[in-house]
Design a protein around this motif. Structure first.
Motif, PDB file in Angstrom:
ATOM      1  N   LYS A  12       0.811  -1.217   0.000  1.00  0.00           N
ATOM      2  CA  LYS A  12       0.000   0.000   0.000  1.00  0.00           C
ATOM      3  C   LYS A  12       0.838   1.257   0.000  1.00  0.00           C
ATOM      4  CE  LYS A  12      -4.038  -1.957  -0.012  1.00  0.00           C
ATOM      5  NZ  LYS A  12      -4.928  -1.809  -1.196  1.00  0.00           N
ATOM      6  N   GLY A  34       0.598   6.253  -1.723  1.00  0.00           N
ATOM      7  CA  GLY A  34      -0.316   5.524  -0.847  1.00  0.00           C
ATOM      8  C   GLY A  34      -1.417   4.820  -1.628  1.00  0.00           C
ATOM      9  N   GLY A  35      -1.658   3.579  -1.263  1.00  0.00           N
ATOM     10  CA  GLY A  35      -2.699   2.798  -1.913  1.00  0.00           C
ATOM     11  C   GLY A  35      -2.216   1.977  -3.093  1.00  0.00           C
ATOM     12  N   TRP A  36      -0.990   2.267  -3.562  1.00  0.00           N
ATOM     13  CA  TRP A  36      -0.439   1.508  -4.701  1.00  0.00           C
ATOM     14  C   TRP A  36       0.515   0.441  -4.176  1.00  0.00           C
ATOM     15  CZ3 TRP A  36      -0.812   3.063 -10.111  1.00  0.00           C
ATOM     16  CH2 TRP A  36      -1.596   4.224 -10.321  1.00  0.00           C
ATOM     17  N   THR A  57      -0.903  -1.029  -9.655  1.00  0.00           N
ATOM     18  CA  THR A  57      -2.112  -1.639  -9.104  1.00  0.00           C
ATOM     19  C   THR A  57      -2.787  -2.400 -10.226  1.00  0.00           C
ATOM     20  OG1 THR A  57      -3.739   0.062  -9.683  1.00  0.00           O
ATOM     21  CG2 THR A  57      -2.586   0.342  -7.583  1.00  0.00           C
ATOM     22  N   GLY A  58      -3.676  -3.293  -9.834  1.00  0.00           N
ATOM     23  CA  GLY A  58      -4.467  -3.992 -10.834  1.00  0.00           C
ATOM     24  C   GLY A  58      -5.390  -3.051 -11.596  1.00  0.00           C
ATOM     25  N   TRP A  59      -5.746  -1.934 -10.991  1.00  0.00           N
ATOM     26  CA  TRP A  59      -6.657  -0.996 -11.653  1.00  0.00           C
ATOM     27  C   TRP A  59      -5.919  -0.183 -12.722  1.00  0.00           C
ATOM     28  CZ3 TRP A  59      -7.075  -2.235  -6.590  1.00  0.00           C
ATOM     29  CH2 TRP A  59      -8.361  -2.560  -6.100  1.00  0.00           C
ATOM     30  N   PHE A  60      -4.792   0.394 -12.325  1.00  0.00           N
ATOM     31  CA  PHE A  60      -4.189   1.450 -13.138  1.00  0.00           C
ATOM     32  C   PHE A  60      -2.847   1.058 -13.739  1.00  0.00           C
ATOM     33  CE2 PHE A  60      -6.589   3.561  -9.613  1.00  0.00           C
ATOM     34  CZ  PHE A  60      -7.719   3.850 -10.366  1.00  0.00           C
ATOM     35  N   GLY A  61      -2.435  -0.193 -13.575  1.00  0.00           N
ATOM     36  CA  GLY A  61      -1.235  -0.661 -14.251  1.00  0.00           C
ATOM     37  C   GLY A  61       0.057  -0.216 -13.597  1.00  0.00           C
ATOM     38  N   LEU A  63       3.479   2.101 -13.102  1.00  0.00           N
ATOM     39  CA  LEU A  63       4.172   3.381 -13.192  1.00  0.00           C
ATOM     40  C   LEU A  63       5.585   3.187 -12.653  1.00  0.00           C
ATOM     41  CD1 LEU A  63       1.410   5.686 -11.716  1.00  0.00           C
ATOM     42  CD2 LEU A  63       2.154   5.681 -14.089  1.00  0.00           C
ATOM     43  N   PRO A  76       6.627  10.978 -11.949  1.00  0.00           N
ATOM     44  CA  PRO A  76       6.482   9.785 -12.787  1.00  0.00           C
ATOM     45  C   PRO A  76       7.500   9.791 -13.930  1.00  0.00           C
ATOM     46  CG  PRO A  76       4.370  10.877 -12.448  1.00  0.00           C
ATOM     47  CD  PRO A  76       5.423  11.822 -11.953  1.00  0.00           C
ATOM     48  N   ASN A  79       6.619   4.607 -18.536  1.00  0.00           N
ATOM     49  CA  ASN A  79       5.989   3.326 -18.182  1.00  0.00           C
ATOM     50  C   ASN A  79       5.612   2.524 -19.422  1.00  0.00           C
ATOM     51  OD1 ASN A  79       3.859   4.876 -19.067  1.00  0.00           O
ATOM     52  ND2 ASN A  79       2.450   4.244 -17.431  1.00  0.00           N
ATOM     53  N   ASP A  80       6.328   2.762 -20.517  1.00  0.00           N
ATOM     54  CA  ASP A  80       6.012   2.047 -21.758  1.00  0.00           C
ATOM     55  C   ASP A  80       6.947   0.843 -21.875  1.00  0.00           C
ATOM     56  OD1 ASP A  80       4.929   1.342 -24.120  1.00  0.00           O
ATOM     57  OD2 ASP A  80       5.608   3.099 -25.246  1.00  0.00           O
TER      58      ASP A  80
ATOM     59  N   HIS B   9      -6.999   7.995  -7.141  1.00  0.00           N
ATOM     60  CA  HIS B   9      -5.573   7.738  -7.376  1.00  0.00           C
ATOM     61  C   HIS B   9      -5.069   8.473  -8.610  1.00  0.00           C
ATOM     62  CE1 HIS B   9      -4.670   5.070  -4.156  1.00  0.00           C
ATOM     63  NE2 HIS B   9      -5.455   4.092  -4.546  1.00  0.00           N
ATOM     64  N   GLY B  46      -1.208   4.937 -19.936  1.00  0.00           N
ATOM     65  CA  GLY B  46      -1.074   3.565 -19.467  1.00  0.00           C
ATOM     66  C   GLY B  46      -1.931   3.252 -18.258  1.00  0.00           C
ATOM     67  N   THR B  47      -2.497   4.263 -17.606  1.00  0.00           N
ATOM     68  CA  THR B  47      -3.273   3.993 -16.391  1.00  0.00           C
ATOM     69  C   THR B  47      -4.750   3.748 -16.683  1.00  0.00           C
ATOM     70  OG1 THR B  47      -3.753   6.331 -15.963  1.00  0.00           O
ATOM     71  CG2 THR B  47      -1.716   5.429 -15.005  1.00  0.00           C
ATOM     72  N   ARG B  51      -0.677   0.335 -22.364  1.00  0.00           N
ATOM     73  CA  ARG B  51       0.289   0.937 -23.278  1.00  0.00           C
ATOM     74  C   ARG B  51       0.454   0.103 -24.533  1.00  0.00           C
ATOM     75  NH1 ARG B  51       3.296   5.693 -21.451  1.00  0.00           N
ATOM     76  NH2 ARG B  51       3.901   5.517 -23.603  1.00  0.00           N
ATOM     77  N   ARG B  57      -8.292  -0.589 -19.607  1.00  0.00           N
ATOM     78  CA  ARG B  57      -7.827  -1.558 -18.623  1.00  0.00           C
ATOM     79  C   ARG B  57      -9.019  -2.253 -17.992  1.00  0.00           C
ATOM     80  NH1 ARG B  57      -2.858  -1.759 -17.301  1.00  0.00           N
ATOM     81  NH2 ARG B  57      -3.441  -2.640 -15.293  1.00  0.00           N
ATOM     82  N   PHE B  59     -10.105  -3.056 -15.092  1.00  0.00           N
ATOM     83  CA  PHE B  59     -10.820  -2.552 -13.917  1.00  0.00           C
ATOM     84  C   PHE B  59     -11.187  -1.076 -14.045  1.00  0.00           C
ATOM     85  CE2 PHE B  59      -9.135  -5.866 -10.622  1.00  0.00           C
ATOM     86  CZ  PHE B  59      -9.868  -6.842 -11.281  1.00  0.00           C
TER      87      PHE B  59
END
Lengths: 371, 98
Positions: A12, A34-36, A57-61, A63, A76, A79-80, B9, B46-47, B51, B57, B59
């Motif tokens: 997290k 936080g949370g990632w 995360t599973g949600w946002f991939g 970074l 950041p 992230n490619d 987020h 990517g989020t 990508r 994605r 979710f």
């Protein structure tokens, strides 16, 4: 004043723990991101202010975050993570072919010479390199395209490339380890690879001495002795004296030789640390007693280190990237648990004290020794 | 202006509070809105869409005007109310896990 900065990745967020050379009083900063999930957070040996973090995360991939001021601020980076050319296939858990597909970065390994050069180990198993501080990433595809890759199968945590070791004295030499393919070595900067698993013996695979298919959990070595490698395999603690060409078991008198992490003392190349875990189906310490084991003889003879660690009702795990060792004169050892504790020893494991008790599940621990 | 809401987020990542307002040239589609969003906030690349293939994605959901538009074609026009800026295009993190 000399000190240490302990970099902690958790389920997290990331935390940064700092102390002077006494390593008694600690300051804690975080959570960052936080949370990632932060699978790994590490610093450049060439510039201690340069940090890299793998955030997902599973949600946002996925970074990648980068700090240029020792973790005070972050931005950041790129992230490619594209696999080059034909993706190819590996085996899925049910034995069917499945295309390689990027999921996350498990491990970041900065170059010792250049803070802008950093390697990333990915799931599905692939090795990436950035030469611009994480802004852009290029795969070194020869590993994923190795002739054995169509037969690689994931471990329970996924088919991750989790260990990368660079050789400061030989820029062409790279070691990697993949669960559950095994260990691989390149002598030409990643252009070609060969499995280095001779001597490994794994009862969970059809050919117990196969060239690939071993669930290597972690590799470690002393920088001054680059050809001597230590390995925590799924079961078995192993040693190689020839850069992985062959391995011998050095589990010796350990109470169990299952485990995830392994580390080597900063000043004593034959002093090795492991954290024995009961078994592959019981991912907690034997008898509820959390103990680090230390060998001062390069393996085989091990002593339990328990002073300051919980010796009853302890059922946490210590994951593969969750132990680190500093290089102060009296060598410090650190490890984090799935229960959220980070323990520190300022005397090479003789005694321990928790730095923090209640973090989220600890995924990785690194330490920087600051001038 | 097109109004876009982001999950917490991603607001943190993009360093924005509340809704994002975007100028979108031409037809207002899911792809055009997300392209404009990523152009203005590159850290979001990517989020929301992966990508490798640019796909939503798993979710992530897209809602607007009390409809789930997640599985609409990326180049299909979004509702007139979104194009007119009277309703937001909502990027939503699916309720799962913790």
């Amino acid at each position: 004043m000399a000190g240490v900065r302990v970099l902690v990745g958790t389920s997290k967020g990331a935390f940064i723990l700092t102390a002077d050379a006494g390593r008694k009083k600690w300051e804690v900063s975080g959570p960052h991101f936080g949370g990632w999930e932060v699978y790994h957070l590490t610093g450049s040996p060439a510039d201690p202010d340069r940090l890299y973090a793998s955030q997902s995360t599973g949600w946002f991939g996925q970074l990648i975050q980068r700090s240029d001021d020792g973790g005070a601020s972050w931005a950041p980076a790129g992230n490619d993570f594209n696999y080059q050319g034909e993706a190819g296939t590996h085996l899925w858990y049910d034995g069917t072919p499945r295309p390689f597909e990027f999921k996350r970065v498990w491990h970041l390994e900065p170059s010792a010479a250049d803070p802008d050069v950093v390697y990333a180990g990915a799931e599905d198993a692939a090795l990436f390199r950035s030469a611009d501080g994480g802004g852009s990433w290029e795969e070194l595809p020869a590993l994923r395209q190795h002739a054995s890759a169509p037969g690689w199968q994931p471990g329970a945590g996924g088919m991750c490339l989790h260990t990368i070791m660079l050789d400061p004295g030989d820029p062409g030499r790279i070691f990697t380890a993949i669960s559950a393919a095994g260990a691989f070595r390149s002598d030409d900067g990643g252009t070609s690879w060969r499995p280095i698993n001779r001597g490994l013996h794994s009862e969970g695979i059809p050919d117990e001495d196969a060239e690939v298919g071993h669930c290597v959990h972690r590799l470690a070595r002393h920088q001054a002795r680059p050809d001597v490698l230590f390995m925590q395999k799924h079961w078995d603690v192993m040693r190689s004296d020839n850069a992985g060409d062959s391995w011998q078991e050095v589990s010796g008198d350990l109470p169990t030789d299952f485990g995830f992490t392994i580390g080597v003392h900063a000043h004593e190349p034959d002093t090795v640390f492991v954290v024995p875990i009961t078994s592959d189906s019981l991912h907690y310490p034997p008898d509820g007693k959390l103990r680090v084991y230390r060998s001062r003889s390069g393996g085989n003879e091990w002593e339990p280190l328990a002073d300051g660690l919980p010796q009853r009702d302890c059922y946490v795990n210590v994951l593969r990237d969750a132990m680190a060792i500093d290089s102060l004169d009296e060598c410090g050892v650190y490890f984090g648990t799935t229960g959220g504790q980070v323990y520190a020893s300022a005397d090479a494991g003789d005694s321990w004290a928790p730095i923090v008790h209640d973090l989220p599940r600890v995924l990785s621990v690194e330490v920087q020794t600051l001038p | 202006m097109i109004r876009v809401t982001l999950p917490a987020h991603l607001r943190t990542l993009a360093q924005v509070d509340g809704e994002v307002q975007l100028q979108v040239a031409g037809q207002v589609t899911q792809r055009a809105v997300l392209d404009a969003l990523e152009e203005r906030y590159p850290m979001l690349r990517g989020t929301i869409r992966d990508r490798a293939r640019g796909r939503r994605r798993a979710f992530i959901r897209f809602f607007a005007c009390e409809e789930d538009l997640s599985n609409e074609q990326p180049d299909a026009p979004l509702p007139e109310a979104v194009a007119a800026g009277s309703e937001p295009f909502m990027v939503v993190g699916a309720m799962a896990g913790g």
